[in-house]
Structure formats: C-alpha cells, structure tokens
Design an enzyme around this catalytic site. Structure first.
Site, PDB file in Angstrom:
ATOM      1  N   GLY A  12      37.974  -6.392  31.953  1.00  0.00           N
ATOM      2  CA  GLY A  12      37.321  -6.072  33.226  1.00  0.00           C
ATOM      3  C   GLY A  12      36.011  -6.790  33.498  1.00  0.00           C
ATOM      4  O   GLY A  12      35.229  -6.338  34.329  1.00  0.00           O
ATOM      5  N   LEU A  89      53.470  -9.183  37.346  1.00  0.00           N
ATOM      6  CA  LEU A  89      53.731  -9.705  38.684  1.00  0.00           C
ATOM      7  C   LEU A  89      53.494  -8.592  39.696  1.00  0.00           C
ATOM      8  O   LEU A  89      53.794  -7.428  39.427  1.00  0.00           O
ATOM      9  CB  LEU A  89      55.194 -10.151  38.798  1.00  0.00           C
ATOM     10  CG  LEU A  89      55.550 -11.595  38.495  1.00  0.00           C
ATOM     11  CD1 LEU A  89      57.022 -11.830  38.795  1.00  0.00           C
ATOM     12  CD2 LEU A  89      54.689 -12.574  39.270  1.00  0.00           C
ATOM     13  N   ILE A  90      53.001  -8.952  40.863  1.00  0.00           N
ATOM     14  CA  ILE A  90      52.800  -7.969  41.926  1.00  0.00           C
ATOM     15  C   ILE A  90      54.153  -7.729  42.589  1.00  0.00           C
ATOM     16  O   ILE A  90      54.856  -8.684  42.929  1.00  0.00           O
ATOM     17  CB  ILE A  90      51.795  -8.543  42.953  1.00  0.00           C
ATOM     18  CG1 ILE A  90      50.424  -8.737  42.296  1.00  0.00           C
ATOM     19  CG2 ILE A  90      51.667  -7.666  44.185  1.00  0.00           C
ATOM     20  CD1 ILE A  90      49.770  -7.468  41.869  1.00  0.00           C
ATOM     21  N   ASN A 104      43.988 -14.388  43.020  1.00  0.00           N
ATOM     22  CA  ASN A 104      43.998 -14.249  41.561  1.00  0.00           C
ATOM     23  C   ASN A 104      43.007 -15.252  41.004  1.00  0.00           C
ATOM     24  O   ASN A 104      42.727 -16.269  41.634  1.00  0.00           O
ATOM     25  CB  ASN A 104      45.404 -14.553  41.026  1.00  0.00           C
ATOM     26  CG  ASN A 104      45.472 -14.427  39.517  1.00  0.00           C
ATOM     27  OD1 ASN A 104      44.935 -13.476  38.939  1.00  0.00           O
ATOM     28  ND2 ASN A 104      46.109 -15.384  38.851  1.00  0.00           N
ATOM     29  N   HIS A 106      42.407 -17.660  37.579  1.00  0.00           N
ATOM     30  CA  HIS A 106      43.108 -18.190  36.411  1.00  0.00           C
ATOM     31  C   HIS A 106      42.122 -19.048  35.608  1.00  0.00           C
ATOM     32  O   HIS A 106      41.379 -19.845  36.206  1.00  0.00           O
ATOM     33  CB  HIS A 106      44.305 -19.040  36.876  1.00  0.00           C
ATOM     34  CG  HIS A 106      45.133 -19.522  35.743  1.00  0.00           C
ATOM     35  ND1 HIS A 106      46.000 -18.708  35.036  1.00  0.00           N
ATOM     36  CD2 HIS A 106      45.215 -20.747  35.151  1.00  0.00           C
ATOM     37  CE1 HIS A 106      46.581 -19.409  34.085  1.00  0.00           C
ATOM     38  NE2 HIS A 106      46.121 -20.636  34.123  1.00  0.00           N
ATOM     39  N   GLU A 176      34.127 -18.341  35.905  1.00  0.00           N
ATOM     40  CA  GLU A 176      34.951 -17.366  36.640  1.00  0.00           C
ATOM     41  C   GLU A 176      34.054 -16.346  37.332  1.00  0.00           C
ATOM     42  O   GLU A 176      34.256 -16.002  38.499  1.00  0.00           O
ATOM     43  CB  GLU A 176      35.884 -16.611  35.681  1.00  0.00           C
ATOM     44  CG  GLU A 176      36.988 -17.451  35.077  1.00  0.00           C
ATOM     45  CD  GLU A 176      37.909 -16.615  34.203  1.00  0.00           C
ATOM     46  OE1 GLU A 176      38.248 -15.487  34.574  1.00  0.00           O
ATOM     47  OE2 GLU A 176      38.277 -17.099  33.121  1.00  0.00           O
TER      48      GLU A 176
END
Ligand code: GRF
Length: 203
Positions: A12, A89-90, A104, A106, A176
């Site tokens: 998280g 996967l959504i 998303n 990555h 990120e």
C-alpha cells in the site's frame, strides 16, 4: 475533484503516496474507497486508520466479484479507479462501466516487462537480465488485459552496474510515488485526451 477508489493487494505504499498528495492538495481528489483482494493487507489497515470505506474480496467467488465491486463503487459514488499493486484482473463489467477512468501503475517502462506473471521482483529480475540501461514506472489506462492500455505517464530511472532487483525496485518505487499522483491530477484537471492509442495531455 475526483472521487477515487484505490484497489490494492498488499503493502500500500502507492495508496499512501496518493493519500499524502491529496492531503497536501497536490491532487484534487477524495479517496472514497479502498478495495483489496486480500483481507489482511497493510493497505487495508491503512485505509481503516483513515476511516475510508473498504471492500475485501478475499472470500468472494469470481462471478460475484464484479457485482460486489460495482455495488461498492456506486455506494461510494466513485468516479475514478486507481489500481495500486492490485494483483488480479479487473472484472470485465467493471472495466466497461469505468472505461478510460481506470489507471494502473507498473514498475517498468511498458510495453516492455509487462503482462501476466510480471509483478514485483519478477519485473526487476527481467529488467536486469535483459541488460537494458534504463527502467522506470508507467501509469496507463486499464483495459481487459494485464498491463496494456494507453500510457498516461512514464518516468525513467537508470539501471546501475551493481543493481540488485531490490535496489532497482526501491529506485523505481520512489518514482512511482511521484508520478502516480501527478498522473491522477491530469484526470482531475480533465487534461487527458485519447487519440487512438496515444494519450495527449492538454495544457
Ligand atoms: C508497485 O511496485 C506497483 O508498481 C505494482 O505493485 C507494487 C505495489 O506496491 N503494480 P505498493 O502496494 O503500492 O507498496
């Protein structure tokens, strides 16, 4: 102002970076929900400390998940979804309902080093063994497949001669945490325009 639900699976740290950006008003959003596919994730615990509505999908059957997610998104009046370390996967009905409103992050420069099985340490190992001299992070729109979808933002980091997967992961993670809130802010400002497979940022 985005009404944002963040999907997580584990640590998280991106959720926390987004949360910090919201509190510092660098990101004009409210985190209205956190969805996790694991019920015992630090990310979900963080959401609890912040009194953010939560949904755990751990005990839910695959067919039921799409329905549960859509009900949660409606209940929280979510208008944008950020996947942050979400390992599943959504469900397609969620992608359809939120098309071009799901991102998303990555930990590599897509379209290289992405796809099924390319997560966590595997990504950085693959980067190192390929011999490339730069890696980085990618924020992209989500469609029905892993790590595909138009690229919203990318930033590079160098790959160093003495890098380990862990050292590289740490360097990428720092980037990120910077670019995910920045990319989401582009959506908050309605500056994102899709032209074919390219995303153009309006000034
Ligand atoms: C990040 O490296 C992200 O790029 C990838 O999964 C990791 C999640 O880390 N999709 P955290 O849970 O946000 O700390």
């Amino acid at each position: 102002m985005l009404r944002l639900t963040v999907f997580v699976s584990g640590r998280g740290s991106n959720l926390q970076a987004i949360h910090t950006a919201v509190s510092q008003r660098r990101l004009h959003a409210e985190i209205v929900g956190v969805v996790s596919n694991r019920s015992a994730s630090p990310a979900l615990e963080f959401a609890q400390t912040q009194q953010i509505s939560r949904l755990s999908l751990e005990d839910k059957q695959a067919q039921q998940q799409g329905y549960e997610i859509l009900a949660f998104l409606e209940q929280t009046r979510t208008d944008f979804i950020a996947l942050a370390g979400y390992m599943k996967l959504i469900p397609p009905e969620v992608v359809t309902a939120y098309r071009h409103r799901i991102t998303n992050i990555h930990p590599a420069l897509l379209p290289s080093f992405g796809g099924k099985g390319m997560y966590g340490r595997h990504v950085h190992e693959a980067v190192l063994s390929s011999g490339v001299k730069v890696s980085g992070a990618t924020v992209h729109l989500v469609d029905e497949e892993y790590d595909r979808g138009p690229i919203v933002m990318q930033r590079c980091v160098p790959v160093l001669d003495d890098d380990t997967p862990e050292a590289l992961a740490t360097r990428v993670l720092e980037v990120e945490h910077t670019i995910y809130p920045e990319a989401l802010q582009l959506f908050a400002e309605e500056r994102v325009e899709l032209q074919g497979n390219r995303i153009i940022t309006r000034s």
